[in-house]
Design a protein around this motif. Structure first.
Motif, PDB file in Angstrom:
ATOM      1  N   PRO A  73       0.836  -1.202   0.000  1.00 44.76           N
ATOM      2  CA  PRO A  73       0.000   0.000   0.000  1.00 44.76           C
ATOM      3  C   PRO A  73       0.873   1.256   0.000  1.00 44.76           C
ATOM      4  N   THR A  74       0.280   2.364  -0.395  1.00 47.52           N
ATOM      5  CA  THR A  74       1.003   3.627  -0.423  1.00 47.52           C
ATOM      6  C   THR A  74       1.349   4.054   1.000  1.00 47.52           C
ATOM      7  N   PRO A  75       2.604   4.419   1.251  1.00 46.52           N
ATOM      8  CA  PRO A  75       2.980   4.846   2.599  1.00 46.52           C
ATOM      9  C   PRO A  75       2.241   6.120   3.015  1.00 46.52           C
ATOM     10  N   ARG A  76       2.051   6.269   4.314  1.00 43.58           N
ATOM     11  CA  ARG A  76       1.312   7.418   4.835  1.00 43.58           C
ATOM     12  C   ARG A  76       2.000   8.727   4.479  1.00 43.58           C
ATOM     13  N   TRP A  77       3.342   8.775   4.491  1.00 45.73           N
ATOM     14  CA  TRP A  77       4.042  10.025   4.218  1.00 45.73           C
ATOM     15  C   TRP A  77       3.819  10.485   2.784  1.00 45.73           C
ATOM     16  N   VAL A  78       3.617   9.559   1.867  1.00 47.01           N
ATOM     17  CA  VAL A  78       3.352   9.936   0.480  1.00 47.01           C
ATOM     18  C   VAL A  78       1.971  10.573   0.369  1.00 47.01           C
ATOM     19  N   LYS A  79       0.999  10.004   1.070  1.00 46.46           N
ATOM     20  CA  LYS A  79      -0.351  10.570   1.061  1.00 46.46           C
ATOM     21  C   LYS A  79      -0.358  11.957   1.685  1.00 46.46           C
ATOM     22  N   VAL A  80       0.339  12.125   2.812  1.00 47.00           N
ATOM     23  CA  VAL A  80       0.394  13.434   3.476  1.00 47.00           C
ATOM     24  C   VAL A  80       1.074  14.455   2.576  1.00 47.00           C
ATOM     25  N   PHE A  81       2.175  14.069   1.971  1.00 47.28           N
ATOM     26  CA  PHE A  81       2.875  14.979   1.058  1.00 47.28           C
ATOM     27  C   PHE A  81       1.974  15.383  -0.107  1.00 47.28           C
ATOM     28  N   GLY A  82       1.231  14.436  -0.653  1.00 50.56           N
ATOM     29  CA  GLY A  82       0.315  14.738  -1.756  1.00 50.56           C
ATOM     30  C   GLY A  82      -0.794  15.694  -1.340  1.00 50.56           C
ATOM     31  N   ILE A  83      -1.349  15.481  -0.152  1.00 48.99           N
ATOM     32  CA  ILE A  83      -2.410  16.371   0.340  1.00 48.99           C
ATOM     33  C   ILE A  83      -1.867  17.780   0.545  1.00 48.99           C
ATOM     34  N   ILE A  84      -0.662  17.892   1.110  1.00 55.47           N
ATOM     35  CA  ILE A  84      -0.058  19.208   1.315  1.00 55.47           C
ATOM     36  C   ILE A  84       0.217  19.886  -0.021  1.00 55.47           C
ATOM     37  N   ALA A  85       0.721  19.145  -0.990  1.00 57.82           N
ATOM     38  CA  ALA A  85       1.007  19.716  -2.310  1.00 57.82           C
ATOM     39  C   ALA A  85      -0.265  20.215  -2.988  1.00 57.82           C
ATOM     40  N   VAL A  86      -1.336  19.436  -2.914  1.00 56.79           N
ATOM     41  CA  VAL A  86      -2.611  19.852  -3.515  1.00 56.79           C
ATOM     42  C   VAL A  86      -3.149  21.086  -2.796  1.00 56.79           C
ATOM     43  N   ALA A  87      -3.042  21.125  -1.471  1.00 59.56           N
ATOM     44  CA  ALA A  87      -3.519  22.284  -0.705  1.00 59.56           C
ATOM     45  C   ALA A  87      -2.749  23.546  -1.090  1.00 59.56           C
ATOM     46  N   LEU A  88      -1.427  23.440  -1.236  1.00 58.82           N
ATOM     47  CA  LEU A  88      -0.634  24.608  -1.625  1.00 58.82           C
ATOM     48  C   LEU A  88      -0.999  25.107  -3.020  1.00 58.82           C
ATOM     49  N   VAL A  89      -1.235  24.190  -3.935  1.00 61.15           N
ATOM     50  CA  VAL A  89      -1.637  24.581  -5.286  1.00 61.15           C
ATOM     51  C   VAL A  89      -2.996  25.280  -5.253  1.00 61.15           C
ATOM     52  N   LEU A  90      -3.931  24.726  -4.483  1.00 59.25           N
ATOM     53  CA  LEU A  90      -5.255  25.355  -4.380  1.00 59.25           C
ATOM     54  C   LEU A  90      -5.177  26.742  -3.746  1.00 59.25           C
ATOM     55  N   ILE A  91      -4.344  26.901  -2.725  1.00 51.80           N
ATOM     56  CA  ILE A  91      -4.176  28.219  -2.106  1.00 51.80           C
ATOM     57  C   ILE A  91      -3.588  29.201  -3.105  1.00 51.80           C
ATOM     58  N   PHE A  92      -2.595  28.775  -3.870  1.00 53.98           N
ATOM     59  CA  PHE A  92      -1.988  29.649  -4.871  1.00 53.98           C
ATOM     60  C   PHE A  92      -3.012  30.065  -5.927  1.00 53.98           C
ATOM     61  N   VAL A  93      -3.781  29.120  -6.432  1.00 54.21           N
ATOM     62  CA  VAL A  93      -4.779  29.424  -7.465  1.00 54.21           C
ATOM     63  C   VAL A  93      -5.849  30.357  -6.905  1.00 54.21           C
ATOM     64  N   PHE A  94      -6.344  30.079  -5.702  1.00 51.50           N
ATOM     65  CA  PHE A  94      -7.362  30.934  -5.095  1.00 51.50           C
ATOM     66  C   PHE A  94      -6.816  32.342  -4.883  1.00 51.50           C
ATOM     67  N   ASN A  95      -5.589  32.468  -4.389  1.00 49.10           N
ATOM     68  CA  ASN A  95      -4.979  33.773  -4.165  1.00 49.10           C
ATOM     69  C   ASN A  95      -4.813  34.527  -5.483  1.00 49.10           C
TER      70      ASN A  95
END
Length: 68
Positions: A34-56
């Motif tokens: 299965p996908t390691p937890r750190w990969v999932k957390v990193f992906g969620i953080i990356a998506v959140a940063l992209v969404l914040i940048f686009v919204f800003n």
């Protein structure tokens, strides 16, 4: 010695074919690891940063100090 000769000339062994061509495509099979937890957390953080940048950017914040 005859088995080695037939293995060398058998094209299905040279190309990596298996007896069951759909062995990798069967539904319901899970991946070996299965996908390691750190990969999932990193992906969620990356998506959140992209969404914040686009919204800003769309909200008029622009690119910070890049405006004349």
């Amino acid at each position: 010695m005859a088995e080695q000769d037939s293995a060398m000339t058998d094209p299905s062994r040279d190309r990596g074919f298996t007896e069951d061509p759909d062995a990798k495509a069967k539904p319901g099979r899970r991946s070996a690891a299965p996908t390691p937890r750190w990969v999932k957390v990193f992906g969620i953080i990356a998506v959140a940063l992209v969404l914040i940048f686009v919204f800003n950017h769309l909200a008029g914040g622009g690119m910070g100090g890049h405006t004349p």
